[in-house]
Design an enzyme around this catalytic site. Sequence first.
Site, mmCIF file in Angstrom:
data_model
loop_
_atom_site.group_PDB
_atom_site.id
_atom_site.type_symbol
_atom_site.label_atom_id
_atom_site.label_comp_id
_atom_site.label_asym_id
_atom_site.label_seq_id
_atom_site.Cartn_x
_atom_site.Cartn_y
_atom_site.Cartn_z
ATOM 1 N N GLY A 45 45.190 59.729 25.196
ATOM 2 C CA GLY A 45 46.248 59.386 26.138
ATOM 3 C C GLY A 45 47.375 60.393 26.036
ATOM 4 N N GLN A 50 56.085 63.339 26.553
ATOM 5 C CA GLN A 50 55.524 64.173 25.478
ATOM 6 C C GLN A 50 55.409 65.645 25.883
ATOM 7 O OE1 GLN A 50 52.094 61.248 24.738
ATOM 8 N NE2 GLN A 50 52.477 62.080 22.700
ATOM 9 N N CYS A 92 49.409 59.780 17.025
ATOM 10 C CA CYS A 92 50.142 60.234 18.201
ATOM 11 C C CYS A 92 50.173 61.756 18.205
ATOM 12 C CB CYS A 92 51.571 59.684 18.172
ATOM 13 S SG CYS A 92 52.551 60.143 19.610
ATOM 14 N N LEU A 93 49.935 62.343 19.359
ATOM 15 C CA LEU A 93 49.952 63.804 19.458
ATOM 16 C C LEU A 93 51.352 64.362 19.171
ATOM 17 C CD1 LEU A 93 47.682 64.270 22.609
ATOM 18 C CD2 LEU A 93 47.064 64.675 20.213
ATOM 19 N N HIS A 134 50.657 51.960 23.910
ATOM 20 C CA HIS A 134 51.207 53.133 23.214
ATOM 21 C C HIS A 134 51.867 54.091 24.220
ATOM 22 C CE1 HIS A 134 50.719 56.458 20.055
ATOM 23 N NE2 HIS A 134 50.980 57.136 21.152
ATOM 24 N N GLU A 135 51.190 54.347 25.349
ATOM 25 C CA GLU A 135 51.743 55.281 26.351
ATOM 26 C C GLU A 135 52.961 54.694 27.061
ATOM 27 O OE1 GLU A 135 50.704 58.035 25.830
ATOM 28 O OE2 GLU A 135 48.765 57.588 24.959
ATOM 29 N N HIS A 138 55.998 55.164 25.117
ATOM 30 C CA HIS A 138 56.583 56.506 25.263
ATOM 31 C C HIS A 138 57.549 56.556 26.451
ATOM 32 C CE1 HIS A 138 54.721 59.006 22.225
ATOM 33 N NE2 HIS A 138 53.489 58.681 22.576
HETATM 34 O O1 GNR Z 1 45.105 60.502 20.932
HETATM 35 C C1 GNR Z 1 45.648 59.439 20.621
HETATM 36 N N1 GNR Z 1 44.976 58.546 19.883
HETATM 37 C C2 GNR Z 1 45.424 57.264 19.644
HETATM 38 C C3 GNR Z 1 44.788 56.532 18.652
HETATM 39 C C4 GNR Z 1 45.185 55.247 18.384
HETATM 40 C C5 GNR Z 1 46.189 54.671 19.104
HETATM 41 C C6 GNR Z 1 46.847 55.388 20.080
HETATM 42 C C7 GNR Z 1 46.463 56.666 20.360
HETATM 43 S S1 GNR Z 1 47.255 57.556 21.615
HETATM 44 C C8 GNR Z 1 47.044 59.185 21.016
HETATM 45 C C9 GNR Z 1 47.560 60.195 22.016
HETATM 46 C C10 GNR Z 1 49.050 60.043 22.165
HETATM 47 O O2 GNR Z 1 49.848 60.361 21.328
HETATM 48 N N2 GNR Z 1 49.475 59.476 23.269
HETATM 49 O O3 GNR Z 1 50.790 59.256 23.437
HETATM 50 NI NI NI Z 2 51.659 59.093 21.488
#
Ligand code: GNR
Ligand code: NI
Length: 187
Positions: A45, A50, A92-93, A134-135, A138
Amino acid sequence: MVREIVIWPDPRLREEARRVEVVDDSVRALIADLFETMYAANGVGLAAPQVAVAKRVITIDTSPKQEGVKPLALVNPVIVKTEGETVYQEGCLSIPGEAEDVTRAAKVWVKALDKDGKEFEVEATDLLAIALQHEIDHLDGKVFVDHVSALKRGLIKRRMQRLKADREQEKAEGKPSQPQRQGTPGL
Ligand code: GNR
Ligand code: NI
């Protein structure tokens, strides 16, 4: 175009992103860049903040880890209903190399606009449900470490500040830097 991913802590990851008024070609170009950047980084995601764009746009593709799902682009996503609770080890990236357990809803219903400005609803469980939450976090200036203890968050913050400092040094010197010792030994 692959864009640079902002590393936490950063004020651009703390802002409330703005709703998109019209889904036009500039928004579609942003969606294309989010997909390209997400796949290049092997993420499931990515949210526009980001890549330093304060707009309510996200992309998600959990298909490498989940059956029966397709890549999704969501504009102005809103969680309309949740059910249950689940714990998942998140990454998270924007917080590379870190992973912690986070408790979230097990199932979510999310309304959004697609790349043509048409409203749709997605019903999600498992990793897709986690990724949507999660997104959307953000977009509200939140990251997964806001869901863990202050102690863990503090440790992760220090590691990320170190990582950013090291990357800055690499940029300045044009080569990898050696780990620098903190403080003043012997004093
Ligand atoms: O790549 C991602 N893997 C992930 C693994 C577990 C829970 C959430 C994520 S999202 C993350 C990519 C990211 O940082 N999206 O904002
Ligand atoms: Ni993230």
